[in-house]
Design a protein around this motif. Structure first.
Motif, mmCIF file in Angstrom:
data_model
loop_
_atom_site.group_PDB
_atom_site.id
_atom_site.type_symbol
_atom_site.label_atom_id
_atom_site.label_comp_id
_atom_site.label_asym_id
_atom_site.label_seq_id
_atom_site.Cartn_x
_atom_site.Cartn_y
_atom_site.Cartn_z
ATOM 1 N N THR A 2 -7.995 -8.158 12.627
ATOM 2 C CA THR A 2 -8.035 -9.620 12.583
ATOM 3 C C THR A 2 -6.681 -10.169 12.965
ATOM 4 O OG1 THR A 2 -7.315 -9.823 10.279
ATOM 5 C CG2 THR A 2 -9.678 -9.462 10.657
ATOM 6 N N SER A 5 -3.975 -8.869 10.755
ATOM 7 C CA SER A 5 -3.763 -7.432 10.699
ATOM 8 C C SER A 5 -2.310 -7.096 11.036
ATOM 9 C CB SER A 5 -4.706 -6.727 11.677
ATOM 10 O OG SER A 5 -4.476 -7.185 12.994
ATOM 11 N N THR A 13 -11.557 -7.574 17.753
ATOM 12 C CA THR A 13 -12.321 -6.492 17.138
ATOM 13 C C THR A 13 -12.804 -5.528 18.216
ATOM 14 O OG1 THR A 13 -14.429 -7.641 17.354
ATOM 15 C CG2 THR A 13 -13.143 -8.069 15.349
ATOM 16 N N GLU A 15 -15.792 -4.712 18.605
ATOM 17 C CA GLU A 15 -17.003 -5.314 19.160
ATOM 18 C C GLU A 15 -16.648 -6.282 20.291
ATOM 19 O OE1 GLU A 15 -16.303 -5.028 15.967
ATOM 20 O OE2 GLU A 15 -17.882 -3.655 15.278
ATOM 21 N N GLN A 319 -8.923 -13.723 19.795
ATOM 22 C CA GLN A 319 -10.099 -13.005 19.324
ATOM 23 C C GLN A 319 -10.774 -12.193 20.425
ATOM 24 O OE1 GLN A 319 -11.405 -16.981 17.400
ATOM 25 N NE2 GLN A 319 -12.640 -15.452 16.357
#
Length: 328
Positions: A2, A5, A13, A15, A319
């Motif tokens: 994130t 982090s 991520t 994903e 992101q």
């Protein structure tokens, strides 16, 4: 992984990184099926983009052939060398690459980002809009609704303003009445500054909600590298694509006149000088290629990171990229 982090870790991520790989594969599959050739061009150049709205990152080469060092600019777009390929007879081409723009950092900006750029000989800007829409729909795998509206009609609809003829005072009054923060105290000397202010604050957030919105036929003063269509008023054969209030792409029916392109570059540098900024070296190789002959064509640049943000519903560019500036 994130935004909170450890600094060694990616902000995207796994994903999101997999989604990026799928997006890139989808882009390449689309152009392979369309018969468009993937190319690569240099990231560093002795010339720079003169556009006053852009600032380049610089580096230097020191070695054989340049004992005193050679000034180089990291490209803001692969446009200039791609047009040289077009002039050499490449036919339709595309490129996915990293580009660099100094001073651009924020929720939707990183100074290093991914750009998809492609050129279609024989297309005008309207036909290229068709292909941009087809590409985005193929990547989203859904029938996105679409709107196309001229720049003039857009300002008339949202602000009741004639964007092509309004005076500086009328534009400023409109910004004040629309509640643009600080508008009453601003002293912007050019119409385009007020138009950009009104567009970004009052109109852009509403564009492309739930689908695609193409805005086309910008003021001739905002032509950049596009052709200008004569008329009353003359307009630039240029378009931009918006989704959910975010600009994703900028396309042109490309200017092929070397003398006019040189004049625009020189006008850009004069604006830079007037603003107290250094002039930048013109791309003489591009001008020579245009003089040799650029085939009639249209081209477009599309932000890959922003497209992925829309695909995933992400709010921040961090992101969808592994390592933004503060972790690079």
């Amino acid at each position: 992984m994130t935004l909170n982090s450890p600094t060694w870790a990616p902000t995207a991520t796994l994903e999101a990184l997999r989604a990026r790989a799928e997006l890139l594969a989808g882009i390449r599959a689309f152009f392979r099926a369309a018969g468009v050739l993937e190319v690569e061009t240099p990231v560093c150049s002795a010339a720079a983009a003169t556009d006053p709205a852009l600032d380049s990152l610089e580096t230097s080469y020191l070695g054989p052939g340049a004992p005193q060092g050679r000034r180089l600019f990291l490209h803001t777009s692969p446009e200039f060398p791609m047009k040289r390929l077009l002039a050499a007879g490449s036919g339709p081409i595309y490129q996915i690459c990293k580009v660099f723009r100094n001073g651009e950092l924020g929720r939707r900006h990183n100074p290093e980002f991914s750009l998809l750029e492609w050129y279609r000989p024989g297309f005008d800007h309207h036909r290229l809009m068709d292909e941009v829409a087809a590409l985005v729909r193929s990547l989203f795998q859904q029938p996105l609704p679409e709107e196309r509206i001229s720049y003039g009609a857009l300002f008339q609809r949202h602000l009741g303003l004639d964007a092509h003829r309004a005076s500086l005072d009328e534009l400023k009054d409109c910004a004040i009445q629309a509640g643009v923060p600080g508008a009453a105290n601003l002293d912007l000397p050019q119409r385009d500054g007020w138009l950009d202010l009104l567009l970004t604050h009052c109109i852009e957030p509403e564009l492309g909600r739930g689908g695609l919105c193409f805005v086309y036929h910008y003021p001739a003063s905002q032509a950049a590298l596009a052709r200008i269509r004569p008329g009353a008023p003359p307009v630039a054969e240029r378009f931009e694509l918006y989704m959910d209030g975010i600009e994703l792409a900028n396309g042109f029916h490309e200017l092929g006149d070397a003398a006019e392109q040189r004049q625009r570059f020189e006008q850009d540098n004069e604006r830079r000088r007037a603003e107290g900024r250094p002039k930048l070296p013109l791309d003489k190789n591009l001008l020579a290629a245009l003089a040799q002959g650029l085939p009639p064509c249209a081209g477009v640049a599309l932000g890959v990171d922003r497209l992925l943000m829309r695909r995933l519903g992400a709010e921040r560019i961090e992101q969808v990229i592994a390592f933004p500036l503060d972790r690079a």
